[in-house]
Design a protein around this motif. Structure first.
Motif, mmCIF file in Angstrom:
data_model
loop_
_atom_site.group_PDB
_atom_site.id
_atom_site.type_symbol
_atom_site.label_atom_id
_atom_site.label_comp_id
_atom_site.label_asym_id
_atom_site.label_seq_id
_atom_site.Cartn_x
_atom_site.Cartn_y
_atom_site.Cartn_z
ATOM 1 N N VAL A 101 0.666 -1.159 -0.015
ATOM 2 C CA VAL A 101 0.095 0.090 0.068
ATOM 3 C C VAL A 101 0.786 1.323 0.081
ATOM 4 C CG1 VAL A 101 -1.644 1.212 1.377
ATOM 5 C CG2 VAL A 101 -1.774 -1.139 1.155
ATOM 6 N N GLY A 102 0.549 2.252 -0.997
ATOM 7 C CA GLY A 102 1.358 3.378 -1.068
ATOM 8 C C GLY A 102 0.990 4.240 0.240
ATOM 9 N N ILE A 103 2.032 4.412 1.092
ATOM 10 C CA ILE A 103 1.972 5.802 2.173
ATOM 11 C C ILE A 103 2.786 6.846 1.676
ATOM 12 C CG2 ILE A 103 1.942 6.011 4.687
ATOM 13 C CD1 ILE A 103 1.585 3.008 5.161
ATOM 14 N N PRO A 104 2.337 7.722 1.394
ATOM 15 C CA PRO A 104 3.324 8.821 0.780
ATOM 16 C C PRO A 104 3.835 9.434 2.037
ATOM 17 C CG PRO A 104 0.948 9.673 0.680
ATOM 18 C CD PRO A 104 1.051 8.161 1.016
ATOM 19 N N PHE A 105 5.243 9.927 1.746
ATOM 20 C CA PHE A 105 6.143 10.869 2.773
ATOM 21 C C PHE A 105 6.127 12.131 1.893
ATOM 22 C CE2 PHE A 105 10.091 12.578 4.058
ATOM 23 C CZ PHE A 105 9.713 13.073 5.247
ATOM 24 N N LEU A 106 5.628 13.127 2.475
ATOM 25 C CA LEU A 106 5.538 14.390 1.590
ATOM 26 C C LEU A 106 6.625 15.228 2.243
ATOM 27 C CD1 LEU A 106 1.914 13.869 1.222
ATOM 28 C CD2 LEU A 106 3.173 14.749 -0.663
ATOM 29 N N PHE A 107 7.487 15.866 1.694
ATOM 30 C CA PHE A 107 8.274 17.022 2.183
ATOM 31 C C PHE A 107 8.806 17.968 1.244
ATOM 32 C CE2 PHE A 107 10.835 13.525 0.134
ATOM 33 C CZ PHE A 107 11.990 14.290 -0.258
ATOM 34 N N GLY A 108 9.176 18.968 1.586
ATOM 35 C CA GLY A 108 9.539 20.106 0.621
ATOM 36 C C GLY A 108 10.569 21.171 1.302
ATOM 37 N N ALA A 109 10.941 22.160 0.324
ATOM 38 C CA ALA A 109 12.065 23.205 0.569
ATOM 39 C C ALA A 109 11.572 24.496 0.774
ATOM 40 C CB ALA A 109 12.923 23.070 -0.259
ATOM 41 N N ILE A 110 11.685 25.092 1.958
ATOM 42 C CA ILE A 110 11.076 26.691 2.032
ATOM 43 C C ILE A 110 12.089 27.624 2.470
ATOM 44 C CG2 ILE A 110 8.758 25.340 2.800
ATOM 45 C CD1 ILE A 110 9.845 25.639 5.695
ATOM 46 N N SER A 111 11.740 28.887 2.362
ATOM 47 C CA SER A 111 12.376 29.806 2.686
ATOM 48 C C SER A 111 11.659 31.103 2.984
ATOM 49 C CB SER A 111 13.463 30.190 1.432
ATOM 50 O OG SER A 111 13.140 30.868 0.385
ATOM 51 N N PRO A 112 12.062 32.347 3.647
ATOM 52 C CA PRO A 112 11.138 33.218 4.058
ATOM 53 C C PRO A 112 10.581 33.911 2.612
ATOM 54 C CG PRO A 112 13.311 33.274 5.130
ATOM 55 C CD PRO A 112 13.526 31.990 4.227
ATOM 56 N N ALA A 113 9.600 34.156 2.648
ATOM 57 C CA ALA A 113 8.927 34.739 1.463
ATOM 58 C C ALA A 113 9.650 36.255 1.254
ATOM 59 C CB ALA A 113 7.274 34.962 1.666
ATOM 60 N N ALA A 114 9.706 36.475 -0.117
ATOM 61 C CA ALA A 114 10.011 37.850 -0.532
ATOM 62 C C ALA A 114 11.502 38.037 -0.374
ATOM 63 C CB ALA A 114 9.268 39.030 0.073
ATOM 64 N N ARG A 115 12.123 36.951 -0.111
ATOM 65 C CA ARG A 115 13.917 36.899 0.085
ATOM 66 C C ARG A 115 14.702 36.112 -0.703
ATOM 67 N NH1 ARG A 115 17.042 35.382 5.703
ATOM 68 N NH2 ARG A 115 15.965 37.338 6.236
ATOM 69 N N PRO A 116 15.082 36.590 -1.805
ATOM 70 C CA PRO A 116 15.676 35.878 -2.867
ATOM 71 C C PRO A 116 16.732 34.971 -2.527
ATOM 72 C CG PRO A 116 15.362 38.066 -3.598
ATOM 73 C CD PRO A 116 15.195 38.093 -2.276
ATOM 74 N N LEU A 117 16.967 33.985 -2.774
ATOM 75 C CA LEU A 117 17.992 32.883 -2.473
ATOM 76 C C LEU A 117 19.181 33.190 -2.939
ATOM 77 C CD1 LEU A 117 16.276 29.179 -2.830
ATOM 78 C CD2 LEU A 117 16.586 30.670 -0.617
ATOM 79 N N PRO A 118 20.494 33.454 -1.930
ATOM 80 C CA PRO A 118 21.758 33.854 -2.549
ATOM 81 C C PRO A 118 22.278 32.556 -3.457
ATOM 82 C CG PRO A 118 21.623 33.148 -0.193
ATOM 83 C CD PRO A 118 20.331 33.249 -0.450
ATOM 84 N N PRO A 119 23.257 32.749 -4.225
ATOM 85 C CA PRO A 119 23.715 31.548 -4.992
ATOM 86 C C PRO A 119 24.069 30.293 -4.485
ATOM 87 C CG PRO A 119 24.644 33.922 -5.790
ATOM 88 C CD PRO A 119 24.044 34.144 -4.437
ATOM 89 N N SER A 120 24.597 30.274 -3.069
ATOM 90 C CA SER A 120 24.954 29.382 -2.462
ATOM 91 C C SER A 120 23.774 28.445 -2.133
ATOM 92 C CB SER A 120 25.830 29.782 -1.314
ATOM 93 O OG SER A 120 25.150 30.721 -0.307
#
Length: 329
Positions: free
Chosen positions: A265-284
């Motif tokens: 039976v498929g039991i999904p593990f769901l996960f994601g990547a987040i950051s503060p809104a309206a703050r562009p990610l630096p290149p690193s």
């Protein structure tokens, strides 16, 4: 009138006492005299207007307010240390340090491989990785105490930017000599008479595990729940049950004494990547983000990214079909 800021030396004294558990130990840790540490904490209590420590002769213990206050003090002192690192990086014209907050499974299962794959010239000298509950990750990112986060779902908040959401099927973890380990696929019904080890949080993976058992028409009578996948796997190694766990840590660490099998039976593990809104990610962090997706795709069987536009599907996966029907009425 505005009150003056709290004295940093007093805060350091209190944090040291909370860390070590005694005035004497705190004094040694800070290289201060015992009377000085005692005085600084007394002055801090007088300043904020309530006791931080219960005192019974030589023994001390934190008050309830002291425990709550310590969490804020610890965050402040860590933040000040990071500010110094940022200041030194600015002065040296080097890459600024960054802070990543992750759940323990994602921190141990994905971060090492992802960081190893990033071009070293894009990484700063100082990188901070915190392992927290999913709720703690969200709070750290919302408060801008962390620049980037990895957490299990749900993670919904207007102050967050969700960069990607992924899914992977949970796995059964067994001792290699378990009779079920000889099967290629473990049927959920076969676990009804076994002790099942799984996660405790009823608002995340545990809910989907319980729903899967209910749909299969069986409810385990013996269970151990924990807030750590690593703990669940350690329990399996000692023959204490069959675990149903997220696949990230289990697959990435390849622990000895553990046999992993897919479930019927498929039991999904769901996960994601987040950051503060309206703050562009630096290149690193952009590079780390891309490396995380590649690491997950290479390590986790059944890994797939979700179309961020597919909100109905994600809502059904996270909350269940019945919730989606109610929300659409």
């Amino acid at each position: 009138m505005d009150k003056p800021p709290l004295d940093i030396r007093q805060l350091e004294a209190f944090a040291a006492v909370m860390s070590v558990g005694s005035i004497t130990g705190a004094a040694r840790l800070l290289d201060r005299s015992q009377p000085a540490v005692t005085r600084q904490i007394r002055e801090l209590e007088a300043d904020i207007g309530y006791e931080l420590l219960h005192r019974s002769g030589p023994r001390i213990s934190p008050t309830q307010r002291g425990v709550q206050f310590h969490a804020q003090v610890e965050r402040l002192l860590v933040g000040l240390r990071h500010i110094r690192e940022q200041a030194e990086a600015i002065g040296a014209a080097t890459l600024p340090a960054f802070e990543v907050a992750c759940t323990p499974a994602l921190a141990a299962g994905l971060i090492p491989d992802a960081l190893a794959a990033v071009d070293p010239t894009l990484l700063p000298e100082q990188i901070h990785i915190q392992s927290l509950s999913a709720e703690g990750v969200v709070q750290q990112v919302l408060s801008h105490a962390a620049d980037f986060g990895l957490a299990s779902l749900p993670v919904e908040h207007p102050g967050l930017e969700v960069h990607w959401i992924a899914e992977a099927p949970c796995v059964a973890a067994l001792a290699p000599d378990d009779p079920l380990a000889g099967q290629e696929v473990i049927a959920l019904r076969e676990l009804a008479q076994r002790r099942v080890v799984t996660m405790a949080n009823p608002y995340r993976l545990r809910r989907r595990v319980d729903d899967a058992f209910a749909a299969a028409g069986t409810i385990p009578t013996r269970m151990i729940d924990t807030n750590s996948s690593l703990t669940a796997l350690a329990l399996v190694r000692r023959g204490l049950g069959v675990a149903i766990v997220e696949p990230v840590m289990a697959c990435a660490l390849e622990l000895q004494g553990i046999a992993l099998r897919p479930l019927d039976v498929g039991i999904p593990f769901l996960f994601g990547a987040i950051s503060p809104a309206a703050r562009p990610l630096p290149p690193s962090i952009c590079a780390l983000n891309e490396a995380l997706v590649k690491a997950a795709a290479g390590l986790i069987p059944g890994f797939r990214l979700h179309d961020m536009a597919g909100t109905d599907l994600l809502s059904e996966l996270v909350y269940g079909a019945d919730h989606h029907k109610e929300a659409s009425r």
